[in-house]
Design a protein around this motif. Structure first.
Motif, PDB file in Angstrom:
ATOM      1  N   LYS A  90      80.711 -15.903   1.423  1.00 21.55           N
ATOM      2  CA  LYS A  90      81.566 -14.935   0.724  1.00 21.55           C
ATOM      3  C   LYS A  90      81.260 -15.001  -0.761  1.00 21.55           C
ATOM      4  N   SER A  91      80.470 -14.065  -1.188  1.00 20.88           N
ATOM      5  CA  SER A  91      80.027 -14.024  -2.576  1.00 20.88           C
ATOM      6  C   SER A  91      81.106 -13.434  -3.480  1.00 20.88           C
ATOM      7  N   CYS A 151      80.001 -12.035  -6.235  1.00 18.28           N
ATOM      8  CA  CYS A 151      79.163 -11.076  -6.954  1.00 18.28           C
ATOM      9  C   CYS A 151      79.475  -9.654  -6.486  1.00 18.28           C
ATOM     10  N   TYR A 152      79.839  -8.803  -7.418  1.00 21.17           N
ATOM     11  CA  TYR A 152      80.158  -7.408  -7.083  1.00 21.17           C
ATOM     12  C   TYR A 152      78.961  -6.706  -6.453  1.00 21.17           C
ATOM     13  N   THR A 202      76.345  -7.975  -4.834  1.00 26.23           N
ATOM     14  CA  THR A 202      76.076  -8.481  -3.488  1.00 26.23           C
ATOM     15  C   THR A 202      77.047  -7.875  -2.479  1.00 26.23           C
ATOM     16  N   ASN A 203      78.318  -7.836  -2.824  1.00 26.97           N
ATOM     17  CA  ASN A 203      79.317  -7.304  -1.906  1.00 26.97           C
ATOM     18  C   ASN A 203      79.138  -5.809  -1.667  1.00 26.97           C
ATOM     19  N   LEU A 204      78.809  -5.062  -2.710  1.00 21.36           N
ATOM     20  CA  LEU A 204      78.582  -3.638  -2.520  1.00 21.36           C
ATOM     21  C   LEU A 204      77.329  -3.383  -1.691  1.00 21.36           C
ATOM     22  N   ARG A 215      76.027  -5.415   0.588  1.00 22.90           N
ATOM     23  CA  ARG A 215      76.343  -5.778   1.969  1.00 22.90           C
ATOM     24  C   ARG A 215      77.164  -4.677   2.631  1.00 22.90           C
ATOM     25  N   SER A 216      78.133  -4.163   1.900  1.00 20.95           N
ATOM     26  CA  SER A 216      78.977  -3.087   2.433  1.00 20.95           C
ATOM     27  C   SER A 216      78.156  -1.842   2.710  1.00 20.95           C
TER      28      SER A 216
END
Length: 135
Positions: free
Chosen positions: A6-7, A9-10, A12-14, A16-17
Motif C-alpha cells: 500500500k503505497s 505515492c499519489y 503509484t496509486n493512480l 494502479r487504479s
C-alpha cells in the motif's frame, strides 16, 4: 500471491487504479479483439467521421508519433481506412463500424460494472480529480 504494497505515492496509486480500470474494460471488450485504448480511438474516429492523424491525435490526447504507432494494428485488422482529406486522413471501414457496433454494448456493460464498484459519489470524485489533473 503476495499482497500488494500500500503505497503513499499519489502517482503509484493512480497508475494502479488506471491499470485496474483498464483491465475491466479490456476484459469486457475481449470478444471484439479490441483493447480499451483501441475502442477509444475507434469511437473517437466514428464521432469525427474522418480525421487526419494530427487532428485525431489532438482529440484523443496523444502525440502524433504515439498515434501513428497506435493506429497500425487498427489498419492491419482493416478497421480503419484512408479517406480523402488533408494529410493522411482516416475513417472507419465497414469492418470497423461492425466491430464498434459489437463493442459499444460491451463498453456500456463495463461502465455499469465500474459504477457498481465505485458508486455515484466516487464516480463524481473520479471526474473531479480527472478535471483537475487533465484540464
Amino acid at each position: 500471491m503476495a499482497s500488494l504494497y500500500k503505497s503513499v505515492c499519489y502517482c503509484t496509486n493512480l497508475r494502479r487504479s488506471a491499470n485496474a480500470l483498464s483491465d475491466i474494460y479490456d476484459t469486457s471488450l475481449k470478444s471484439t479483439g479490441l483493447t480499451a485504448a483501441q475502442y477509444y480511438l475507434l469511437i473517437t474516429l466514428w464521432r469525427l467521421g474522418s480525421a487526419n492523424i494530427t487532428h485525431w491525435a489532438e482529440h484523443v490526447g496523444l502525440e502524433r508519433s504515439t498515434m501513428v504507432r497506435n493506429i497500425r494494428p487498427l489498419q492491419k485488422r482493416g478497421l480503419i481506412e484512408t479517406a480523402p482529406g488533408r494529410g493522411k486522413t482516416f475513417t472507419l471501414s465497414a469492418q470497423g463500424r461492425q466491430i464498434l457496433n459489437s463493442a459499444v454494448p460491451l463498453w456500456q456493460k463495463a461502465q455499469k460494472k465500474v459504477e457498481t464498484i465505485l458508486g455515484k459519489s466516487d464516480i463524481e470524485a473520479l471526474f473531479r480529480i480527472s478535471e483537475k489533473l487533465l484540464y
